[in-house]
Write an enzyme that holds these catalytic residues in place. Structure first.
Site, PDB file in Angstrom:
ATOM      1  N   LYS A 123      -2.345  12.808   9.827  1.00  0.00           N
ATOM      2  CA  LYS A 123      -3.756  12.967   9.447  1.00  0.00           C
ATOM      3  C   LYS A 123      -4.486  11.638   9.655  1.00  0.00           C
ATOM      4  CE  LYS A 123      -5.470  13.287   4.992  1.00  0.00           C
ATOM      5  NZ  LYS A 123      -6.756  12.610   4.761  1.00  0.00           N
ATOM      6  N   ASP A 156      -9.591  14.356   9.839  1.00  0.00           N
ATOM      7  CA  ASP A 156     -10.243  14.724   8.572  1.00  0.00           C
ATOM      8  C   ASP A 156     -11.537  13.922   8.411  1.00  0.00           C
ATOM      9  OD1 ASP A 156     -10.671  15.773   6.067  1.00  0.00           O
ATOM     10  OD2 ASP A 156      -9.231  14.455   5.062  1.00  0.00           O
ATOM     11  N   ASP A 170     -23.797  18.107   7.841  1.00  0.00           N
ATOM     12  CA  ASP A 170     -25.113  17.746   8.372  1.00  0.00           C
ATOM     13  C   ASP A 170     -25.844  19.034   8.770  1.00  0.00           C
ATOM     14  OD1 ASP A 170     -27.239  16.169   9.512  1.00  0.00           O
ATOM     15  OD2 ASP A 170     -25.783  14.557   9.774  1.00  0.00           O
ATOM     16  N   PRO A 195     -27.256  22.009  11.254  1.00  0.00           N
ATOM     17  CA  PRO A 195     -26.471  22.722  12.271  1.00  0.00           C
ATOM     18  C   PRO A 195     -26.441  22.024  13.623  1.00  0.00           C
ATOM     19  CG  PRO A 195     -27.767  24.282  10.996  1.00  0.00           C
ATOM     20  CD  PRO A 195     -28.182  22.910  10.530  1.00  0.00           C
ATOM     21  N   ASN A 196     -27.574  21.538  14.103  1.00  0.00           N
ATOM     22  CA  ASN A 196     -27.618  20.926  15.435  1.00  0.00           C
ATOM     23  C   ASN A 196     -26.712  19.686  15.518  1.00  0.00           C
ATOM     24  OD1 ASN A 196     -28.836  20.851  18.098  1.00  0.00           O
ATOM     25  ND2 ASN A 196     -29.808  18.958  17.395  1.00  0.00           N
ATOM     26  N   THR A 237     -11.966  17.320  -4.738  1.00  0.00           N
ATOM     27  CA  THR A 237     -11.215  17.302  -5.997  1.00  0.00           C
ATOM     28  C   THR A 237     -11.639  16.141  -6.894  1.00  0.00           C
ATOM     29  OG1 THR A 237      -9.462  16.285  -4.719  1.00  0.00           O
ATOM     30  CG2 THR A 237      -9.158  18.574  -5.316  1.00  0.00           C
TER      31      THR A 237
HETATM   32  O1  C5P Z   1      -0.586  10.004  -1.000  1.00  0.00           O
HETATM   33  P1  C5P Z   1      -1.039  11.420  -1.190  1.00  0.00           P
HETATM   34  O2  C5P Z   1       0.040  12.440  -0.964  1.00  0.00           O
HETATM   35  O3  C5P Z   1      -1.748  11.633  -2.508  1.00  0.00           O
HETATM   36  O4  C5P Z   1      -2.110  11.618  -0.014  1.00  0.00           O
HETATM   37  C1  C5P Z   1      -2.851  12.786   0.099  1.00  0.00           C
HETATM   38  C2  C5P Z   1      -3.825  12.670   1.233  1.00  0.00           C
HETATM   39  O5  C5P Z   1      -4.672  13.810   1.212  1.00  0.00           O
HETATM   40  C3  C5P Z   1      -4.741  11.452   1.179  1.00  0.00           C
HETATM   41  O6  C5P Z   1      -5.078  11.102   2.527  1.00  0.00           O
HETATM   42  C4  C5P Z   1      -5.946  11.972   0.447  1.00  0.00           C
HETATM   43  O7  C5P Z   1      -7.126  11.274   0.773  1.00  0.00           O
HETATM   44  C5  C5P Z   1      -6.011  13.405   0.962  1.00  0.00           C
HETATM   45  N1  C5P Z   1      -6.677  14.366   0.102  1.00  0.00           N
HETATM   46  C6  C5P Z   1      -6.338  14.565  -1.232  1.00  0.00           C
HETATM   47  N2  C5P Z   1      -6.987  15.493  -1.983  1.00  0.00           N
HETATM   48  C7  C5P Z   1      -7.948  16.226  -1.424  1.00  0.00           C
HETATM   49  C8  C5P Z   1      -8.303  16.059  -0.096  1.00  0.00           C
HETATM   50  C9  C5P Z   1      -7.629  15.104   0.648  1.00  0.00           C
HETATM   51  O8  C5P Z   1      -5.432  13.924  -1.745  1.00  0.00           O
HETATM   52  N3  C5P Z   1      -8.534  17.138  -2.164  1.00  0.00           N
END
Ligand code: C5P
Length: 240
Positions: free
Chosen positions: A34, A61, A66, A68-69, A125
């Protein structure tokens, strides 16, 4: 998705190209990486080129949000990178979601590449139920709002969503078997939870309906990252 390892996405949560390449070379068994905002803003597409040269899958990620255009223009550009998964905010609204999906499909077809799959971000989250109600004045409860945004994205042709392990079973039920669900916030029993609060184990998250798991620190901060990655693959192999 061919193997258990292909379902495990490891985040390159580092600020520079050399640091990212060091992880990719240290863990050659990881097939899916990612790339988030920090690394992409630091390196630009150079990190994608490095990953493609090593035949890696890429989850880009960037969380587009923003009009649509503009979202459509960003999706046209992303379609030329040959990445596998790209994120955008469902809260950009139905017109932006539809424009994004149309643009990414058309641009990929024009260059003869498979289009990246778009994944909707529902509710970050980091937002609490209290903040959603009091600061953002969203008048419905948090889980219902997240489920609503995922359905909205699906109705516009978006391939899947990023969701917390807590929502994955409900989303799988509501959105059906073909909607791609990607879960961060996953922790093996033997790993520290860190700042992730409401976690499931990898096996539980996959059993609940996750297609892909994003797992960072349990691997990258383990004393033996390769062994930690293998241990998670072994656990997943018992349920898939
Ligand atoms: O180290 P860890 O397993 O917590 O990493 C999770 C990854 O997923 C990180 O890159 C974090 O930014 C991302 N992420 C997250 N929770 C989300 C969305 C993305 O932990 N809701």
């Amino acid at each position: 998705m061919n193997t258990v390892a292909d379902r495990l996405i490891v985040p390159l949560d580092v600020p520079s190209l050399p640091a990212a390449i060091a992880w990719v070379e240290r863990l050659p068994q990881v097939s899916f990486w990612k790339v988030g905002l920090e690394l992409f803003v630091s390196t630009g597409p150079a990190i994608l080129t490095e990953l493609k040269q090593r035949q890696k899958h890429i989850f880009l990620d960037l969380k587009f949000h923003d009009i649509p255009n503009t979202v459509a223009g960003a999706c046209r550009a992303v379609a030329t990178y040959g990445v596998d998964l790209v994120t955008l905010h469902a809260a950009a609204g139905p017109a932006a979601l539809k424009a994004a999906q149309t643009a990414i499909s058309e641009a990929a077809t024009a260059t003869g590449q498979a289009p990246p799959q778009l994944l909707a971000i529902t509710v970050l989250t980091s937002l609490t139920a209290r903040s959603l109600a009091l600061d953002l004045k969203i008048p419905i409860e948090l889980p219902e709002y997240a489920l609503h945004l995922a359905r909205l994205a699906q109705q516009q042709g978006i391939a899947g969503a990023v969701c917390s392990p807590q929502e994955v079973a409900q989303l799988r039920e509501i959105c059906g078997p073909h909607f791609r669900l990607v879960c961060p916030g996953v922790r093996p029993d033997w790993a520290a939870k860190g700042d992730q609060k409401r976690t499931l184990t990898p096996a539980m998250a996959v059993k609940a309906g996750a297609d892909y798991l994003v797992i960072g620190r349990p691997i990258t901060q383990a004393s033996d990252p390769a062994a930690a990655f293998q241990r998670i693959c072994d656990e997943l192999a018992t349920v898939v």
